[in-house]
Write an enzyme that holds these catalytic residues in place. Structure first.
Site, PDB file in Angstrom:
ATOM      1  N   GLY A  36       2.567 -23.575  67.416  1.00 44.63           N
ATOM      2  CA  GLY A  36       2.418 -24.615  66.387  1.00 44.63           C
ATOM      3  C   GLY A  36       3.660 -24.671  65.513  1.00 44.63           C
ATOM      4  O   GLY A  36       4.647 -23.993  65.769  1.00 44.63           O
ATOM      5  N   LEU A  72      -9.652 -23.464  67.442  1.00 39.50           N
ATOM      6  CA  LEU A  72      -8.757 -24.201  68.356  1.00 39.50           C
ATOM      7  C   LEU A  72      -7.539 -23.387  68.779  1.00 39.50           C
ATOM      8  O   LEU A  72      -6.730 -23.865  69.582  1.00 39.50           O
ATOM      9  CB  LEU A  72      -8.257 -25.493  67.676  1.00 39.50           C
ATOM     10  CG  LEU A  72      -9.151 -26.729  67.817  1.00 39.50           C
ATOM     11  CD1 LEU A  72     -10.461 -26.555  67.063  1.00 39.50           C
ATOM     12  CD2 LEU A  72      -8.441 -27.980  67.310  1.00 39.50           C
ATOM     13  N   LYS A  90      -5.525 -13.032  75.494  1.00 43.41           N
ATOM     14  CA  LYS A  90      -6.017 -12.319  74.307  1.00 43.41           C
ATOM     15  C   LYS A  90      -6.648 -13.275  73.291  1.00 43.41           C
ATOM     16  O   LYS A  90      -7.678 -12.953  72.705  1.00 43.41           O
ATOM     17  CB  LYS A  90      -4.874 -11.540  73.647  1.00 43.41           C
ATOM     18  CG  LYS A  90      -4.588 -10.230  74.366  1.00 43.41           C
ATOM     19  CD  LYS A  90      -3.397  -9.505  73.787  1.00 43.41           C
ATOM     20  CE  LYS A  90      -3.706  -8.871  72.451  1.00 43.41           C
ATOM     21  NZ  LYS A  90      -2.543  -8.092  71.941  1.00 43.41           N
ATOM     22  N   ASN A  98     -13.413 -12.302  67.719  1.00 48.41           N
ATOM     23  CA  ASN A  98     -13.251 -12.134  66.263  1.00 48.41           C
ATOM     24  C   ASN A  98     -13.875 -13.296  65.491  1.00 48.41           C
ATOM     25  O   ASN A  98     -14.497 -13.097  64.452  1.00 48.41           O
ATOM     26  CB  ASN A  98     -11.767 -12.006  65.897  1.00 48.41           C
ATOM     27  CG  ASN A  98     -11.212 -10.651  66.288  1.00 48.41           C
ATOM     28  OD1 ASN A  98     -11.957  -9.660  66.337  1.00 48.41           O
ATOM     29  ND2 ASN A  98      -9.919 -10.578  66.564  1.00 48.41           N
ATOM     30  N   TYR A 144      -5.193 -19.129  81.601  1.00 54.95           N
ATOM     31  CA  TYR A 144      -5.742 -20.099  80.636  1.00 54.95           C
ATOM     32  C   TYR A 144      -7.180 -20.449  81.016  1.00 54.95           C
ATOM     33  O   TYR A 144      -8.089 -20.378  80.192  1.00 54.95           O
ATOM     34  CB  TYR A 144      -4.865 -21.341  80.655  1.00 54.95           C
ATOM     35  CG  TYR A 144      -5.284 -22.450  79.714  1.00 54.95           C
ATOM     36  CD1 TYR A 144      -5.152 -22.315  78.335  1.00 54.95           C
ATOM     37  CD2 TYR A 144      -5.777 -23.665  80.214  1.00 54.95           C
ATOM     38  CE1 TYR A 144      -5.507 -23.351  77.474  1.00 54.95           C
ATOM     39  CE2 TYR A 144      -6.122 -24.703  79.356  1.00 54.95           C
ATOM     40  CZ  TYR A 144      -5.987 -24.546  77.987  1.00 54.95           C
ATOM     41  OH  TYR A 144      -6.332 -25.577  77.141  1.00 54.95           O
TER      42      TYR A 144
HETATM   43  P1  NAD Z   1      -1.040 -26.449  70.225  1.00 61.64           P
HETATM   44  O1  NAD Z   1      -0.247 -25.432  70.968  1.00 61.64           O
HETATM   45  O2  NAD Z   1      -0.314 -27.551  69.538  1.00 61.64           O
HETATM   46  O3  NAD Z   1      -1.955 -25.747  69.142  1.00 61.64           O
HETATM   47  C1  NAD Z   1      -2.489 -24.462  69.297  1.00 61.64           C
HETATM   48  C2  NAD Z   1      -2.280 -23.709  67.990  1.00 61.64           C
HETATM   49  O4  NAD Z   1      -2.855 -22.393  68.109  1.00 61.64           O
HETATM   50  C3  NAD Z   1      -0.794 -23.496  67.655  1.00 61.64           C
HETATM   51  O5  NAD Z   1      -0.527 -23.944  66.342  1.00 61.64           O
HETATM   52  C4  NAD Z   1      -0.600 -22.007  67.812  1.00 61.64           C
HETATM   53  O6  NAD Z   1       0.426 -21.497  66.973  1.00 61.64           O
HETATM   54  C5  NAD Z   1      -1.979 -21.468  67.478  1.00 61.64           C
HETATM   55  N1  NAD Z   1      -2.259 -20.133  68.027  1.00 61.64           N
HETATM   56  C6  NAD Z   1      -2.142 -19.738  69.320  1.00 61.64           C
HETATM   57  N2  NAD Z   1      -2.474 -18.431  69.437  1.00 61.64           N
HETATM   58  C7  NAD Z   1      -2.818 -18.005  68.184  1.00 61.64           C
HETATM   59  C8  NAD Z   1      -3.255 -16.767  67.656  1.00 61.64           C
HETATM   60  N3  NAD Z   1      -3.394 -15.668  68.422  1.00 61.64           N
HETATM   61  N4  NAD Z   1      -3.541 -16.676  66.328  1.00 61.64           N
HETATM   62  C9  NAD Z   1      -3.400 -17.764  65.525  1.00 61.64           C
HETATM   63  N5  NAD Z   1      -2.991 -18.961  65.968  1.00 61.64           N
HETATM   64  C10 NAD Z   1      -2.693 -19.082  67.284  1.00 61.64           C
HETATM   65  O7  NAD Z   1      -2.106 -27.034  71.256  1.00 61.64           O
HETATM   66  P2  NAD Z   1      -3.189 -28.210  71.093  1.00 61.64           P
HETATM   67  O8  NAD Z   1      -2.900 -29.229  72.120  1.00 61.64           O
HETATM   68  O9  NAD Z   1      -3.314 -28.611  69.669  1.00 61.64           O
HETATM   69  O10 NAD Z   1      -4.522 -27.466  71.547  1.00 61.64           O
HETATM   70  C11 NAD Z   1      -5.482 -27.014  70.609  1.00 61.64           C
HETATM   71  C12 NAD Z   1      -6.690 -26.452  71.351  1.00 61.64           C
HETATM   72  O11 NAD Z   1      -7.294 -27.469  72.155  1.00 61.64           O
HETATM   73  C13 NAD Z   1      -6.360 -25.295  72.290  1.00 61.64           C
HETATM   74  O12 NAD Z   1      -7.412 -24.350  72.229  1.00 61.64           O
HETATM   75  C14 NAD Z   1      -6.350 -25.948  73.658  1.00 61.64           C
HETATM   76  O13 NAD Z   1      -6.664 -25.039  74.675  1.00 61.64           O
HETATM   77  C15 NAD Z   1      -7.398 -27.036  73.499  1.00 61.64           C
HETATM   78  N6  NAD Z   1      -7.166 -28.146  74.431  1.00 61.64           N
HETATM   79  C16 NAD Z   1      -6.186 -29.053  74.184  1.00 61.64           C
HETATM   80  C17 NAD Z   1      -5.980 -30.097  75.098  1.00 61.64           C
HETATM   81  C18 NAD Z   1      -4.943 -31.158  74.858  1.00 61.64           C
HETATM   82  O14 NAD Z   1      -4.799 -32.041  75.713  1.00 61.64           O
HETATM   83  N7  NAD Z   1      -4.221 -31.181  73.773  1.00 61.64           N
HETATM   84  C19 NAD Z   1      -6.760 -30.173  76.261  1.00 61.64           C
HETATM   85  C20 NAD Z   1      -7.721 -29.201  76.480  1.00 61.64           C
HETATM   86  C21 NAD Z   1      -7.931 -28.203  75.547  1.00 61.64           C
END
Ligand code: NAD
Ligand code: UDP
Length: 311
Positions: A36, A72, A90, A98, A144
């Site tokens: 992010g 998310l 993880k 958690n 994933y």
């Molecule tokens: P993104 O990478 O922009 O956002 C994910 C966020 O999670 C990031 O800001 C990252 O820094 C944070 N993060 C990751 N691991 C972390 C941790 N251990 N502790 C704290 N923060 C952590 O991705 P996105 O597209 O916004 O996706 C958000 C969620 O939606 C995810 O779970 C993803 O699997 C799910 N998702 C998204 C899509 C899509 O098309 N965008 C499709 C299916 C599922």
């Protein structure tokens, strides 16, 4: 109402923080910024908003009440999760554990962001929630897909055995402003290649299909699901399916770019088709997408153009 958004500084999470603030929630955004960017929440200027830099694979404690947890956090783009395989596993396993522990302690309602990848390379198209999927657990994408499948399993276990109030959203390909330009997903790749006049990289022959949902539609669906009383998984996505080749041509048309299409190797286990069956979301949430591809792409294009000096 007091809500936590894990991954709140990411693409989807930051839009969800905006919506929750609009609805009058106090919002705690937890993010370690691994994929992010603090820029995604920099516009928020509200006493109701708190940002905590924290890795949710480590426990976190709060003194005050929490009503809702939107979980998310996870790398989401194939390029990201292939570069961060252990962190991805993880956060899906320990991070979800958690957050379930926190939900149990606070008697909060928890929604997890699952994915269409739980269906793997589907043998059924479109995919209803009842389809169990076709996932390769030991392939590169398995980090994933299996993390999300585990997250669903432990969420249902906490729901059944501890009575935790849970929701599971299976998100299909979503795009819009605040996607990272270099996250490797098809929408930012194609738009940025087109804007720079570079070759547009179609993986494989481009006959694989995806169905693209605009971010505001998706966030509306997530909010409705959280506020519903439905605990089984619900698909949220746009059922307008197209091939990647058709998508590349739409990008060229909308940007007016002179870029040429080139073909690159198809990533291992890349799903051949993907399209959500959204009957359940329609029936239970009264939800369906409103933003057509062209409008959504124009907004996204505007965003990437406005960010060009920073990209
Ligand atoms: P993104 O990478 O922009 O956002 C994910 C966020 O999670 C990031 O800001 C990252 O820094 C944070 N993060 C990751 N691991 C972390 C941790 N251990 N502790 C704290 N923060 C952590 O991705 P996105 O597209 O916004 O996706 C958000 C969620 O939606 C995810 O779970 C993803 O699997 C799910 N998702 C998204 C899509 C899509 O098309 N965008 C499709 C299916 C599922
Ligand atoms: N893709 C492509 N060129 C790119 C990036 C992706 O052809 O530069 C393809 C990819 O192989 C997949 C589809 O576009 O078939 C969607 O890929 P993305 O990484 O956005 O997400 P996925 O749906 O695979 O999770």
């Amino acid at each position: 109402m007091r809500s936590i958004v894990t991954g709140g500084a990411g693409f989807l999470g930051s839009h969800l923080c905006d919506l929750l603030l609009e609805k009058g929630h106090d919002v705690i955004c937890i993010d370690n910024l691994v994929t992010g960017n603090a820029r995604n929440i920099a516009h928020i200027n509200s006493d109701s908003f708190t940002y905590l830099k924290h890795d949710i694979t480590r426990p976190i404690y709060f003194g005050d009440k929490i009503d809702y947890i939107f979980h998310l956090a996870s790398p989401a783009s194939p390029v990201d999760y292939l570069e961060l395989p252990i962190q991805t596993l993880k956060v899906g396993a320990l991070g979800t554990y958690n957050m379930l522990g926190l939900a149990k302690e606070k008697r909060a309602r928890l929604l997890i962001a699952s994915t269409s990848e739980v269906y793997g390379d589907p043998q059924v198209n479109p995919q209803p929630e009842t389809y169990w999927g076709n996932v390769n657990p030991i392939g590169p994408r398995g980090v994933y897909d299996e993390a999300k499948r585990y997250a669903e399993a432990i969420t249902m276990a906490y729901h059944r055995y501890h009575g935790i109030d849970t929701r599971i959203v299976r998100i299909f390909n979503t795009y819009g402003p605040r996607m990272r330009a270099n996250d490797g997903r098809v929408v930012p790749n194609f738009i940025n290649q087109a804007l720079k006049g570079e070759d547009i990289t179609v993986y494989g022959d481009g006959s694989q299909t995806r169905s693209f949902c605009y971010v505001s539609d998706l966030i509306d669906g997530i909010y409705r699901l959280m506020m519903s009383d439905f605990t089984d998984p619900v698909n949220i996505g746009n059922p307008a399916e197209m091939t990647v080749l058709e998508f590349a041509r739409s990008i060229i048309e909308i940007t007016g770019s002179k870029s040429k299409l080139v073909h690159r190797d198809l990533p291992v286990d890349d799903p051949k088709v993907r399209r959500p069956d959204i009957s359940k979301a329609k029936e239970i949430l009264g939800w369906e997408p409103k933003i057509a591809l062209e409008e959504g792409l124009r907004n996204t294009l505007e965003y990437f153009m406005s960010m060009r000096s920073e990209l």
